[in-house]
Design a protein around this motif. Structure first.
Motif, PDB file in Angstrom:
ATOM      1  N   ASP A  23       0.471  -1.197  -0.244  1.00 18.36           N
ATOM      2  CA  ASP A  23       0.033   0.090   0.240  1.00 18.36           C
ATOM      3  C   ASP A  23       1.101   1.039   0.354  1.00 18.36           C
ATOM      4  O   ASP A  23       2.115   0.776   0.576  1.00 18.36           O
ATOM      5  CB  ASP A  23      -1.104  -0.094   1.064  1.00 18.36           C
ATOM      6  N   SER A  73      -6.528   8.100  -1.298  1.00 11.62           N
ATOM      7  CA  SER A  73      -7.024   6.873  -1.034  1.00 11.62           C
ATOM      8  C   SER A  73      -5.502   6.132  -0.745  1.00 11.62           C
ATOM      9  O   SER A  73      -4.911   6.418  -1.514  1.00 11.62           O
ATOM     10  CB  SER A  73      -8.009   5.824  -1.878  1.00 11.62           C
ATOM     11  N   GLN A  75      -5.424   2.544  -1.282  1.00  6.61           N
ATOM     12  CA  GLN A  75      -5.404   1.755  -1.999  1.00  6.61           C
ATOM     13  C   GLN A  75      -5.186   1.656  -3.054  1.00  6.61           C
ATOM     14  O   GLN A  75      -4.749   2.846  -3.808  1.00  6.61           O
ATOM     15  CB  GLN A  75      -6.779   1.072  -2.192  1.00  6.61           C
ATOM     16  N   GLU A  76      -3.790   0.818  -3.864  1.00  6.33           N
ATOM     17  CA  GLU A  76      -3.568   1.175  -5.332  1.00  6.33           C
ATOM     18  C   GLU A  76      -4.410   0.278  -6.524  1.00  6.33           C
ATOM     19  O   GLU A  76      -3.974  -0.884  -6.020  1.00  6.33           O
ATOM     20  CB  GLU A  76      -2.300   0.984  -5.973  1.00  6.33           C
ATOM     21  N   THR A  77      -5.281  -0.084  -6.994  1.00  6.94           N
ATOM     22  CA  THR A  77      -6.205  -1.160  -8.018  1.00  6.94           C
ATOM     23  C   THR A  77      -6.023  -1.453  -8.891  1.00  6.94           C
ATOM     24  O   THR A  77      -6.260  -2.357  -8.576  1.00  6.94           O
ATOM     25  CB  THR A  77      -7.702   0.216  -7.548  1.00  6.94           C
ATOM     26  N   SER A  78      -5.203  -0.386  -9.626  1.00 11.66           N
ATOM     27  CA  SER A  78      -4.826  -1.753 -11.096  1.00 11.66           C
ATOM     28  C   SER A  78      -3.788  -2.499 -10.527  1.00 11.66           C
ATOM     29  O   SER A  78      -2.202  -2.344  -9.856  1.00 11.66           O
ATOM     30  CB  SER A  78      -4.111   0.199 -11.780  1.00 11.66           C
ATOM     31  N   ARG A  80      -2.980  -3.596 -13.577  1.00 11.65           N
ATOM     32  CA  ARG A  80      -2.080  -3.852 -14.302  1.00 11.65           C
ATOM     33  C   ARG A  80      -0.427  -2.371 -14.618  1.00 11.65           C
ATOM     34  O   ARG A  80      -1.285  -1.555 -14.413  1.00 11.65           O
ATOM     35  CB  ARG A  80      -2.807  -2.993 -16.008  1.00 11.65           C
TER      36      ARG A  80
END
Lengths: 175, 113
Positions: A23, A73, A75-78, A80
């Motif tokens: 994170d 945020s 969170q690192e969503t990606s 890719r």
């Protein structure tokens, strides 16, 4: 073994951890490893003024990063992370190769570590204290010999502060 | 030479981050790493073996070997400017998050238009 080598390896590890951690918050803390490692390196390189400034700046950078992550945020969503297309990858590889080659050429030309040839600073070292009255020659350079540079720095700082104010203000927003 | 090489590796790590990451905060982290490497490199070039800090004290003779003060002065400027630019970038990313609810460049590109 030179303690600087150990500090630099720690800094590289901190940098890799900053980019690859799970994170964002732990990545930012890992960047702190690098920044405070830089402070230690400055102390070993006989630059106490820089070490003092670097401690303050590093702390402020950490605070700013953590505040940003708190507002946005964690969170690192990606998943890719790299572009799918082939062309950017080839361009990247060629660029890194070119950069490494030019680094080797430049490193040959540079004086060896610890054998710096002082040409521009020779008169400053000889007459700086008498000419400016400052026992600290770094201060003499900043505030006297290259005062215009410091004026430019203050301009950039002021412009950046103005920019932050304009970007973050709430008045005049379209509702 | 080892130290120059390690500094170059640090710079390359930052470049790798800017190149491959798609999250704005990570890209800014990569920029900070590159900046750190550049500052350290300039100070390394100005170092002299057995040099003392460029501060004149009571018991230091005039012929004492000092490290180069000019790179130190300019890096001092560069560090402060680095903080200013980082703060500006972070302010931009806060605004982008307020508009798009994400800092992921892939998604922001999809949201365009």
């Amino acid at each position: 073994m030179n303690p600087l080598v150990i500090i630099l390896i720690l800094m590289i590890l901190g940098a890799i951890l900053a980019l690859e951690s799970k994170d964002l918050l732990s990545g930012i803390i890992a960047m702190g490893i690098m920044g405070f490692g830089l402070t230690l390196a400055f102390l070993f390189l006989r630059a106490p003024d820089l070490a003092l400034v670097q401690i303050i700046i590093e702390t402020m950078t950490l605070i700013l990063f953590i505040a940003t992550v708190k507002i946005t945020s964690n969170q690192e969503t990606s998943e890719r992370s790299i572009s799918h297309r082939l062309l950017p990858r080839i361009a990247g590889a060629v660029f890194i190769l070119f950069l490494t080659l030019s680094f080797y050429r430049v490193a040959e030309e540079l004086p060896k570590f610890g054998e710096a040839v002082i040409r521009m600073a020779a008169p400053i070292l000889a007459y700086g204290a008498a000419a400016t009255g400052s026992a600290n020659l770094v201060t003499a350079v900043i505030l006297d010999f290259r005062a215009l540079d410091t004026l430019g720095e203050a301009t950039v700082l002021f412009t950046a502060a103005l920019g932050i104010l304009i970007v973050l203000r709430h008045e005049g927003e379209k509702r | 030479m080892t130290l120059y090489l390690l500094t170059f590796i640090l710079f390359a790590v930052g470049l790798y981050g800017v190149w491959t990451k798609r999250h704005l905060i990570r890209i800014i982290l990569g920029l900070v790493i590159m900046e750190t490497a550049m500052n350290l490199f300039l100070i390394l070039v100005g170092y002299r073996e057995d040099g003392v800090a460029p501060i004149i004290t009571e018991n230091s003779s005039n012929t004492a070997v000092m490290v180069d003060p000019i790179p130190q002065a300019l890096v001092l400027t560069a560090i402060v400017i680095g903080l200013a630019t980082t703060a500006l970038l972070l302010a931009f990313s806060v605004r982008i998050y307020a508009k798009y609810q994400t800092l992921d460049l892939n998604k922001i590109r999809n949201l365009r238009g």
